[in-house]
Motif scaffolding. Sequence first.
Motif, PDB file in Angstrom:
ATOM      1  N   ARG A  20       0.747  -1.204  -0.022  1.00 51.25           N
ATOM      2  CA  ARG A  20      -0.169   0.018  -0.020  1.00 51.25           C
ATOM      3  C   ARG A  20       0.688   1.347  -0.022  1.00 51.25           C
ATOM      4  O   ARG A  20       0.345   2.307  -0.338  1.00 51.25           O
ATOM      5  N   ASN A  56      -1.381   3.046  -5.667  1.00 46.85           N
ATOM      6  CA  ASN A  56      -2.458   2.958  -4.752  1.00 46.85           C
ATOM      7  C   ASN A  56      -3.169   1.714  -5.028  1.00 46.85           C
ATOM      8  O   ASN A  56      -4.558   1.773  -5.358  1.00 46.85           O
ATOM      9  N   PRO A  57      -2.541   0.317  -4.649  1.00 44.81           N
ATOM     10  CA  PRO A  57      -3.127  -0.718  -4.870  1.00 44.81           C
ATOM     11  C   PRO A  57      -4.231  -1.268  -3.868  1.00 44.81           C
ATOM     12  O   PRO A  57      -4.588  -0.542  -2.867  1.00 44.81           O
ATOM     13  N   THR A  58      -5.237  -2.235  -4.124  1.00 42.76           N
ATOM     14  CA  THR A  58      -6.001  -2.928  -3.383  1.00 42.76           C
ATOM     15  C   THR A  58      -5.442  -4.230  -2.976  1.00 42.76           C
ATOM     16  O   THR A  58      -5.291  -5.015  -3.815  1.00 42.76           O
ATOM     17  N   ASP A  81     -14.193   0.385  -6.649  1.00 41.82           N
ATOM     18  CA  ASP A  81     -12.702   0.830  -6.679  1.00 41.82           C
ATOM     19  C   ASP A  81     -12.152   1.348  -5.561  1.00 41.82           C
ATOM     20  O   ASP A  81     -11.501   2.302  -5.566  1.00 41.82           O
ATOM     21  N   ARG A 103      -9.818   1.456  -2.852  1.00 40.23           N
ATOM     22  CA  ARG A 103      -8.108   1.198  -2.684  1.00 40.23           C
ATOM     23  C   ARG A 103      -7.915   1.201  -1.460  1.00 40.23           C
ATOM     24  O   ARG A 103      -7.112   2.175  -0.758  1.00 40.23           O
ATOM     25  N   ARG A 113      -9.010  -4.221 -12.735  1.00 38.78           N
ATOM     26  CA  ARG A 113      -7.801  -3.793 -12.607  1.00 38.78           C
ATOM     27  C   ARG A 113      -6.511  -4.755 -12.178  1.00 38.78           C
ATOM     28  O   ARG A 113      -6.942  -5.936 -11.910  1.00 38.78           O
ATOM     29  N   ILE A 148      -4.764  -5.264  -8.094  1.00 37.38           N
ATOM     30  CA  ILE A 148      -5.312  -6.006  -6.906  1.00 37.38           C
ATOM     31  C   ILE A 148      -4.403  -6.961  -6.587  1.00 37.38           C
ATOM     32  O   ILE A 148      -4.097  -7.953  -7.350  1.00 37.38           O
TER      33      ILE A 148
END
Length: 971
Positions: free
Chosen positions: A310, A317-319, A361, A363, A383, A386
């Motif tokens: 993160r 800015n990933p999940t 979406d 994040r 995306r 992720i």
Amino acid sequence: MAVFNEDNTTEQMIISTLVKNGWEYIPADQLDRDESDVMVESMVRGALIRLNPEIAEDESRADEVIYKLRTLFLSANAHNLVTQNEIFKQQVFEKNTYPFGEDGRQVSIDFFGTESNGKLEKNQYVVTNQWVYPKKEGGKRLDIVLLVNGFPFVIGELKTPVRAAVTWLDGAQDINKYEQSIPQMFVSNVFNFATEGKYYRYGSVCMPAAKYGPWHTTDDKSDGSLAAVRISVKDMLTKYKVMDLFQFFTLYAADSKYRKYKVIARYQQYEGANMIIGRVRAGYPKQGLIWHFQGSGKSYLMEFAAVKLRMLPDLKNPTVIIVDDRLDLESQITAQFHSSDVGNLESASTREQLMTMLRQDIRKIIITTIFRFQEVTGELSPRDNIIVMVDECHRTQEGDLGIKMRTALPHAFFFGLTGTPINRLDKNTFATFGAAEDRSGYMSKYSFSDSIRDHATLPLIFEPVPVELRVDKDTMDREFDVLTEGLSEFDKAELSKRVNMKAIMYNDARIHKVCAHIAKHFTEKVRVNGYKAQVVVYDRPCCLKYKQELDKLLGENCSTIVMDTNDDKADEYKAYRRTKEEEAKVLDRFRDACDPLEIVIVTAKLLTGFDAPILQVMYLDKPMKDHTLLQAICRTNRTYDEGKTNGLIVDYIGIFDNVAKALDFDEGSMKKVITNIEEVKKQIPALLRKCLSYFMGVDRTVDGWEGLMAAQECLPTNKEKDKFAADYQVLNRAWNAISPDPMLAAIQADYVWLTKVYESVKPTSGCGGLIWAALGPKTMEIVNSNMDVGEIHEDEEILSLDAELIDVFIEKNQSAKKAAKKVEIDLVARIRKHSDDPKWMRLGDKLEKLREQHEQGLINSIEFLKMLLELAKEAAQAEKEVVPEEEIDKGKAALTELFNGVKNNNTPIIVERIVTDIDEIVKIVRFDGWQNTTGGKQEVKKALRSVVWVKYKIKDKEVFDKAYSYIEQYY
């Protein structure tokens, strides 16, 4: 740069290795600092100017920043050190804004170059040695200090292995003492390390020395040599890794009593998390399988990986999604993340929430369960940044849940973590998580043998029970045939599925016998050591039956049931229906050594993910195998204290009659995960013979100091003492693992004798803790009940002599050697009696130094005796100042009477426990004549308040005042 000449010493090897790693060597006396300075302020100032254009514009701004930091360092004390350490990290990375922008606008200040800001090479990395703080005379001297931009980040304590008993543990214990005496030096600390030139161990600030761990590499896990230490130093103490550990791989958490502690990644967690990050950064392969053995910290691995993923700007800015397969595991990992104060955390507790988060979406870090993907029919997010981490991934691939995850997130990364090995036949798990690039099938592997070697987990032993308690399958089958006579084979088979096991597991007579065995075993073998237990039964009705029986034998407060109470239409399990918060409190009580809850009865819950280091024994009365069995029995393998040397499984089913069948894994080492306790028993005679072989020709029937003296003459130097101690400790661990057992009766006298010899030659300074470890409670019990030697004998004739009359006394009475040995044995006994008192600990240090001087030939026998006599006089005087036990006993009796009067249904306190707590804490804070000083009275009142008001919630001023008056009178 200063030149450092390399030769064989550990200190020189470490500095030389660090210089090759890119650290600049500057001797401590050449640094721009006074002994009272924690930071090298000129370096801090230079870094602030170098890294921040706003400060470069006006260099006086650096002084403003340094002033604020100086206040933080100086306000540190031993009690708030972890908090101050956390605040330092916050001030560096989070609360780092200053009004240095245009028109006083707040701007973020960089204290360090990091991976996040891309300025790692702008840092100044310095290694120094023999750092003195806080003053030249009488200050502490730190062997190795690593500075980054002038801040002490790493402190290393080195021990010269002058004797085998002195190890890295003594160095780590010295660091623990420095944390108490000079806490200011540890405010900016990332980690500490200790070595004696054979083993390298590291730990975080305020971590107990015994919990320090090794740092190994993927290719080399060797230990026990200077070359092995060099490999660890070369790999761990790089500029990049020290900064990486600082920024991403240290966390702060609080226990159930809100006490802060610091977590630092173990090498396998660091390696596994960075492998995940490496693949995400590279974009390929988009999956990987991590097998880290049960109990070795997979949850923290996921947390470290999630936090770093993160925070890296290049990942946009990933999940990050953490997936569990059980609600209780989801609750546990959510609680862990919250405890560490991880930001941007969401819990997707319903299918709808999960789908909404992914479609919108979000994040953040999302924690959920695999079953919330059940109703997914199409894509939820296209995306590619992720990252999905699936815990206990082998269980999540049943049916099509794995396919549904892939469908929902077609471009995501999928990493599976498991605590048990995956069999090749389990194609679903390998298809979802395995990468072709990983030749072994695993991206990262930390096996059972790795975890045992590193002391990350403990070995497991199983204990078969008497035949009459075992499940008798033949009798059960015969009775079933009679019962089902006349039914078709198909109907018999169907009925058998439902009735066969229940018929025996519900049998009241058998349950009574099993519970009687559990109660006896627990009382004799577990409770005495201060550990707790888990009883695993067939199903929910059995939970109630076992609880009822155990209540009759051990009392209601000793045990509770933890179970899933859903679908309880008849309210049979209503008494055990708890919210998540209520269940968490019950489990915290179980983890608390002072709480009377000692046994949890379960059938499905707490068999995975449950972490309670105090749990040592599992009473297993439920058929299980493979993954489920391995995960269950590993609840007992957590390290706890030095007395807990193994987890124990008492097997009422006969599961381990065939270990290979019970744990049917492709991974061959799994067959060695658990050992029959009978194998331990077989080793004891040989271990005893090995220890006795040191004392050939010694008459073990001779009592008193004469018997001990004869034994000690067989161990003339520290080398022989340490060798004997190492062999005795192996015997001691085996003895405590099986005691009480009838086979020990025949050899108990010899074992007691060896134990007394061991205690009599043990270093009185407390050094050498790895070899000269504390005895287990079972050993202490039998030794105390047979203690007829090594007791204190007053020899007023010797103690009253002036130094000039000693020569005459020796000439008339006995040899100096014999007289010295007698005084030494009695002195050791005195010091042991008061081993927790700082005054006596100092006497122990003095005695150990004297012993070493005598052994090295620096003083002769007569000088040794004279110095011993001076020490014995000091001890006699110190003993006169000790409050007599009978006075303290009167105080405990008065306190017991007082709190018995307070006890009622609204305050169900355990009187014995509260009195013990008061007694222990008062003994720590009191000192001679405390009643006559304001400071002494305040300290004792504060200690008393912490027990009566804070811990036991008794807010009654009259009770408090009476308790204080008793303490003033008797202590």
